[in-house]
Motif scaffolding. Structure first.
Motif: not given
Length: 528
Positions: A160-163, A278-283, A285-286
């Motif tokens: 979640t850090t990249p968000l 999870l990793s791609y969605p978080l990327i 999402l940012a």
């Protein structure tokens, strides 16, 4: 923008339901994959086949539901954009003529095309994607807690850090997006201006000079686009880098749990699959948050533009001229300029013809524009049947104006004449014959297409068709602004005779080149 989203909410809700169920199948797939692997390692063929069949069914369900989601998302984005473009066009049409002229045609085109499409890409398409990613994050996070709470906590903290990156550079993102939109708008405005003067450019042989000017403004536009793209790419790079570092850390932790005997091969496989989920969605999402943040100023500016063109409540509309129009000591000047004219006085009665003449630039057209309520800041008084013109917001309902430049639309001759009102072909043919346009006085010719700006007609034909359109409207006042401009002498003479034959209206002709011998046919000549 919220109202467009509300009007297409059924598609939006449908898309959310579809992606919610699709995400459930996508997450469940990861556990089934682990079970297939564990059963296969254990040599349990029956269970392996059963779970493999379930895996295929879940994959098909996920694919089908994701297709439904994509379809509904497209309907939502297209529906919102269609309503937005309709409001942009309506806002332009609702402006007064003076207000309209405050912007170039190219700026309006840019609003309708580039800016509306940018809002579609960065807002209407991003909103469903935001919820798609959010659902996936929630489902996968819950699944990770079911699998192992330690892996779940580590994954969520790191991924979640990249968000936070888009929020840290919010102002730079918004500035870059606004500068890009402004540059594109100016680019389109200049191109529209040059294309409008295409004949002049060719006639003066300045193609290379215009091309150099284009290169300058195009280079500036590309620089702004590149800056916006570079800023977005930098944010995306940092987000991706952090995500992959996080992925590596979680991979090490999962391996450690396998070595300790707390994870089976299937659990390890599920954990890695979940992290991939999870990793791609978080990327992504940012990136979505970045676009939603950057488009905010453009959305606010568009809402203001539409609001500025919202039709205001009118005092009253002048619907008829029964007696006369009177100018009494009227004076006018444009802001910060010398007076165009002062103490202009004359009266014009219904059923009579008047010529307003004077040298170029003396204010003939301006005097007419005051009658059309284009300006309020004039001295003296203008009355219609004894009532001050200031009591009315609009005079179009009883006045028809034909300008110097003949304006025709790319449509049938019939629609150009009727302006989409119900007028019989017999009446159209009668008016065309009366104006010496017999070649167009047939049902076949009425269905013929007039190209943009009447480019397939002669100058005299265009003038007379515009005059025919004005006569068919049949208002109490007919205003002809420089009707003889850009015509050869024989054609101009024919137009003069046609004008002088008009009966039953208050005819105001603005011209500085009417044949002197015919001036006596007017009931009054006003010289400015």
């Amino acid at each position: 923008m919220n109202k467009y989203q509300k009007e297409n909410s059924s598609y939006f809700i449908g898309a959310l339901i579809a992606i919610l169920i699709s995400t459930f199948f996508a997450v469940a797939l990861q556990f089934i994959k682990g079970d297939v692997l564990d059963f296969a390692i254990a040599g349990e063929i029956h269970e392996t086949v059963k779970y493999a069949a379930a895996l295929i069914v879940f994959i098909l369900c996920e694919i089908l539901l994701h297709f439904c989601y994509a379809r509904l998302t497209a309907k939502f984005a297209v529906g919102c954009t269609g309503l937005l473009k309709r409001d942009i066009f309506r806002s332009i049409l609702n402006r007064s003529y003076v207000s309209y002229r405050e912007h170039s045609q190219g700026e309006y085109i840019a609003k309708y095309t580039n800016e509306a499409d940018t809002i579609r890409e960065c807002r209407f398409k991003m909103l469903p994607m935001f919820w798609e990613i959010l659902f996936k994050i929630i489902f996968v996070s819950a699944a990770l807690f079911i699998l192992d709470w330690r892996i779940a906590v580590i994954t969520l903290v790191l991924l979640t850090t990249p968000l936070y990156i888009p929020k840290l550079i919010e102002k730079k993102l918004q500035k870059a997006q606004s500068e890009q939109i402004s540059a594109v708008e100016q680019n389109l405005s200049r191109i529209n201006d040059w294309l409008s003067g295409f004949e002049v450019i060719k006639n003066f042989s300045v193609e290379q000079k215009i091309l150099r000017k284009f290169d300058e403004i195009n280079e500036l536009t590309m620089d702004k686009m590149l800056r916006n793209a570079t800023l977005g790419a930098a944010a995306q790079l940092l987000t991706t880098l952090i995500s992959y570092i996080s992925y590596f850390v979680v991979l090490v932790c999962s391996t450690w749990l396998v070595l300790r005997g707390e994870f089976s091969a299937g659990d390890f496989f599920v954990a890695i699959g979940m992290i991939d989920q999870l990793s791609y969605p978080l990327i992504a999402l940012a990136g979505i948050i970045r676009q939603l943040i950057s488009i905010k100023p453009a959305c606010k500016a568009m809402e203001k533009f539409i609001s500025d063109g919202t039709e205001k409540e009118q005092k009253a509309s002048l619907t008829a001229v029964k007696g006369k129009i009177a100018y009494r000591n009227v004076g006018f000047s444009y802001p910060e300029q010398k007076p165009v004219f002062s103490k202009l006085s004359f009266e014009a009665e219904k059923g009579k013809r008047y010529l307003i003449k004077g040298p170029s630039g003396c204010g003939k057209t301006t005097a007419i524009n005051l009658l059309l309520r284009y300006y309020d800041s004039y001295s003296g008084e203008i009355t219609v049947d004894g009532v001050s013109l200031s009591q009315f917001d609009c005079t179009y309902n009883c006045m028809t104006v034909v300008r110097q430049e003949a304006v025709l639309f790319h449509d049938t001759l019939r629609n150009n004449l009727t302006m989409y009102k119900a007028i019989s072909d017999e009446k159209l043919i009668s008016v065309l014959n009366s104006l010496g346009l017999s070649k167009f006085a047939s049902k076949e010719a009425l269905d013929g297409i007039i190209t943009e700006n009447g480019s397939n007609l002669s100058g005299g034909e265009k003038k007379r068709i515009c005059l025919a359109r004005a006569l068919l409207r049949d208002t109490d006042v007919l205003i002809l602004d420089e009707p003889l401009a850009n015509l050869d002498e024989p054609t101009a003479s024919k137009i003069e005779d046609l004008l002088l034959a008009i009966q039953g209206k208050l005819l105001l002709v603005v011209s500085h080149q009417f044949t002197p011998e015919k001036l006596c046919s007017f009931d009054g000549v006003v010289e400015i």
